[in-house]
Design an enzyme around this catalytic site. Structure first.
Site, PDB file in Angstrom:
ATOM      1  N   CYS A 180      43.524  63.539  42.267  1.00 29.35           N
ATOM      2  CA  CYS A 180      44.210  62.850  40.291  1.00 29.35           C
ATOM      3  C   CYS A 180      44.026  63.827  39.745  1.00 29.35           C
ATOM      4  O   CYS A 180      43.193  64.910  39.669  1.00 29.35           O
ATOM      5  CB  CYS A 180      43.197  61.839  39.841  1.00 29.35           C
ATOM      6  SG  CYS A 180      43.100  60.965  38.443  1.00 29.35           S
ATOM      7  N   CYS A 187      34.444  58.833  36.723  1.00 29.77           N
ATOM      8  CA  CYS A 187      35.353  57.796  37.276  1.00 29.77           C
ATOM      9  C   CYS A 187      34.965  58.956  38.819  1.00 29.77           C
ATOM     10  O   CYS A 187      35.826  60.471  38.811  1.00 29.77           O
ATOM     11  CB  CYS A 187      36.378  58.250  37.285  1.00 29.77           C
ATOM     12  SG  CYS A 187      38.242  57.349  38.733  1.00 29.77           S
ATOM     13  N   GLU A 233      43.209  54.700  49.281  1.00 28.46           N
ATOM     14  CA  GLU A 233      42.343  53.418  48.980  1.00 28.46           C
ATOM     15  C   GLU A 233      43.318  52.738  48.513  1.00 28.46           C
ATOM     16  O   GLU A 233      43.427  53.529  47.182  1.00 28.46           O
ATOM     17  CB  GLU A 233      40.861  54.031  48.919  1.00 28.46           C
ATOM     18  CG  GLU A 233      39.883  54.938  49.677  1.00 28.46           C
ATOM     19  CD  GLU A 233      38.267  54.460  49.482  1.00 28.46           C
ATOM     20  OE1 GLU A 233      37.644  55.107  50.511  1.00 28.46           O
ATOM     21  OE2 GLU A 233      38.544  54.549  47.952  1.00 28.46           O
ATOM     22  N   CYS A 279      35.794  49.186  39.969  1.00 26.43           N
ATOM     23  CA  CYS A 279      35.934  49.864  38.939  1.00 26.43           C
ATOM     24  C   CYS A 279      35.401  51.662  39.397  1.00 26.43           C
ATOM     25  O   CYS A 279      34.552  51.860  39.087  1.00 26.43           O
ATOM     26  CB  CYS A 279      36.154  49.387  37.306  1.00 26.43           C
ATOM     27  SG  CYS A 279      36.957  47.535  37.907  1.00 26.43           S
ATOM     28  N   CYS A 306      38.198  62.587  34.488  1.00 25.95           N
ATOM     29  CA  CYS A 306      37.498  61.402  33.453  1.00 25.95           C
ATOM     30  C   CYS A 306      36.193  61.790  34.417  1.00 25.95           C
ATOM     31  O   CYS A 306      36.119  61.617  35.726  1.00 25.95           O
ATOM     32  CB  CYS A 306      37.901  60.127  33.922  1.00 25.95           C
ATOM     33  SG  CYS A 306      39.765  59.622  32.640  1.00 25.95           S
ATOM     34  N   CYS A 315      44.575  46.306  44.509  1.00 26.92           N
ATOM     35  CA  CYS A 315      44.237  47.420  43.147  1.00 26.92           C
ATOM     36  C   CYS A 315      45.188  48.698  43.804  1.00 26.92           C
ATOM     37  O   CYS A 315      44.820  49.198  45.547  1.00 26.92           O
ATOM     38  CB  CYS A 315      43.285  47.559  42.993  1.00 26.92           C
ATOM     39  SG  CYS A 315      42.638  48.990  42.034  1.00 26.92           S
TER      40      CYS A 315
HETATM   41  N1  SAH Z   1      44.295  56.384  35.403  1.00 26.66           N
HETATM   42  C1  SAH Z   1      44.510  55.358  35.651  1.00 26.66           C
HETATM   43  C2  SAH Z   1      44.742  54.228  37.052  1.00 26.66           C
HETATM   44  C3  SAH Z   1      42.824  54.632  37.501  1.00 26.66           C
HETATM   45  S1  SAH Z   1      41.574  54.470  36.710  1.00 26.66           S
HETATM   46  C4  SAH Z   1      43.387  54.763  34.020  1.00 26.66           C
HETATM   47  O1  SAH Z   1      43.246  55.870  33.956  1.00 26.66           O
HETATM   48  O2  SAH Z   1      44.112  53.820  33.269  1.00 26.66           O
HETATM   49  C5  SAH Z   1      41.373  52.630  36.668  1.00 26.66           C
HETATM   50  C6  SAH Z   1      40.542  52.076  36.229  1.00 26.66           C
HETATM   51  O3  SAH Z   1      38.883  52.176  36.006  1.00 26.66           O
HETATM   52  C7  SAH Z   1      40.272  52.482  34.595  1.00 26.66           C
HETATM   53  O4  SAH Z   1      40.501  51.568  33.334  1.00 26.66           O
HETATM   54  C8  SAH Z   1      39.152  53.450  34.391  1.00 26.66           C
HETATM   55  O5  SAH Z   1      39.181  54.515  33.239  1.00 26.66           O
HETATM   56  C9  SAH Z   1      38.251  52.763  34.891  1.00 26.66           C
HETATM   57  N2  SAH Z   1      36.826  53.292  36.180  1.00 26.66           N
HETATM   58  C10 SAH Z   1      37.259  54.895  36.408  1.00 26.66           C
HETATM   59  N3  SAH Z   1      35.993  55.305  36.352  1.00 26.66           N
HETATM   60  C11 SAH Z   1      34.811  54.310  36.377  1.00 26.66           C
HETATM   61  C12 SAH Z   1      33.544  53.722  36.479  1.00 26.66           C
HETATM   62  N4  SAH Z   1      33.335  54.785  37.156  1.00 26.66           N
HETATM   63  N5  SAH Z   1      32.713  52.031  36.269  1.00 26.66           N
HETATM   64  C13 SAH Z   1      34.306  51.780  35.276  1.00 26.66           C
HETATM   65  N6  SAH Z   1      35.060  51.970  34.889  1.00 26.66           N
HETATM   66  C14 SAH Z   1      35.647  52.684  35.391  1.00 26.66           C
END
Ligand code: SAH
Length: 343
Positions: A113, A120, A93, A334, A117, A106
């Site tokens: 991944c 996420c 995506e 995000c 986290c 984006c």
């Molecule tokens: N792996 C990288 C890039 C992908 S995530 C990273 O961790 O930065 C892109 C951004 O979205 C990151 O800042 C991540 O922490 C944020 N993100 C992921 N899940 C989210 C959520 N449920 N709500 C808000 N931000 C989120």
């Protein structure tokens, strides 16, 4: 499967063509056909001999994505689901956002991944492989073609951890930067990382002009580790040390991402800890109301709390802004790029 010819930077392509007995300017012509004229077949490269066009198509393919699904948000954000055209039928995506200063895309850097986290949605997608440079660039090419626009900014904030796919991401950026390629300056590119410390040093030493975003989300090791397992390997002190090195070497401001989750990392104690951590650094804090994902443990902070959090930081001398949410109605906000439709 043949190698995708869009994977090569201009210098690499010169090397490839040299090995086929061709002069460097031929590589420039091919590169231009691919990224300026954007042809889809070798036959269309009409300033090359038919013999060379045949040789190229025997050795390489011109990678192309198919759009599987496209969703448009009420705010104009578009989410694209692409079939990358590999043998496994992998899907990825990308999101197109429209701002007053232009279009931002984006991009995803991996299929799945490995970071895990907890908040996420990408965590639900099993890691399959790194995206190749040509596949990272293709997200831009495909969206520009479909939407008939020119992208001005790129953020590596889609699925995947860009610093876990360092070499391919760097090559993709070279193609994107190249005046004969997509001709988008490094200053218009942001790389977002969960905090892979050794790669932050490596990135700093490359002296790119890209913006670095750090997904911080907490200034407390215990809390951060519970949200982001990567913190066990690279705790906050080491991360901040690497960030300070990045700032020193590049003289560039770092953007810290902080997704606020109710009763988790959003009280004034957290803001206090964050202000202390970033005091004196060339930094900017991006506050994001956390997006709840399916089965996710975290819920959004109240607007009131988010504003209080921001005001506390600003009063403490830390520049902090609240990020506008785009595309949440189509699961394109995000961290929402998700498993639905993805293998
Ligand atoms: N792996 C990288 C890039 C992908 S995530 C990273 O961790 O930065 C892109 C951004 O979205 C990151 O800042 C991540 O922490 C944020 N993100 C992921 N899940 C989210 C959520 N449920 N709500 C808000 N931000 C989120």
């Amino acid at each position: 499967m043949k190698t995708n010819i869009k994977n090569f930077t201009l210098n690499e392509l010169k090397e490839e063509l040299k090995n086929m007995g061709e002069k460097p300017f031929r590589a420039e012509q091919v590169f231009k056909w691919l990224f300026s004229d954007r042809v889809e077949t070798f036959e269309e490269m009409t300033n090359l001999s038919i013999d060379l066009r045949n040789k190229l198509s025997e050795k390489y393919r011109i990678g192309k994505f198919n759009i599987v699904r496209k969703l448009e948000s009420i705010d104009g954000t578009k989410k694209y689901l692409f079939d990358v055209g590999d043998e496994e039928g992998n899907l990825i995506e990308s999101v197109l956002m429209s701002y007053h200063h232009g279009y931002t895309i984006c991009v995803s850097s991996q299929i799945g991944c490995r970071m895990g986290c907890k908040f996420c949605a990408s965590t639900g997608i099993p890691f399959s492989r790194n995206l190749e440079p040509g596949e990272i660039v293709e997200q831009i090419l495909a969206i520009e073609k479909d939407s008939n626009i020119k992208i001005s900014n790129i953020v590596f904030m889609g699925i995947g951890e860009p610093l876990d796919n360092f070499d391919y991401v760097m090559n993709a950026i070279q193609i994107i930067n190249d005046p004969k390629g997509l001709n988008i300056g490094a200053r218009h590119i942001s790389i977002s990382t969960s905090g892979i410390v050794p790669k932050i040093y490596e990135l700093a030493d490359k002296k790119t002009q890209c913006t670095l975003s750090i997904s911080l989300h907490s200034s407390n090791n215990k809390k951060r580790s519970s949200m982001m397992p990567v913190n066990n390997a690279y705790p906050i002190e080491e991360l901040i040390k690497a960030c300070k090195y990045y700032i020193k070497v590049t003289n560039k401001r770092i953007s810290f991402e902080y997704a606020l989750a109710k009763d988790n990392n959003d009280n004034l104690e957290d803001a206090k800890e964050l202000a202390k951590l970033l005091k004196g650094m060339l930094a900017h804090v991006n506050l994001i109301p956390i997006n709840k994902i399916e089965d996710g443990a975290y819920t959004k902070s109240s607007n009131e709390n988010i504003i209080k959090f921001r005001d506390y930081l600003n009063d403490a001398g830390i520049v902090a802004t609240i990020r506008r949410e785009l595309g949440s109605d189509i699961d394109a906000a995000c961290g929402q790029l998700r498993r639905q439709n993805l293998k």
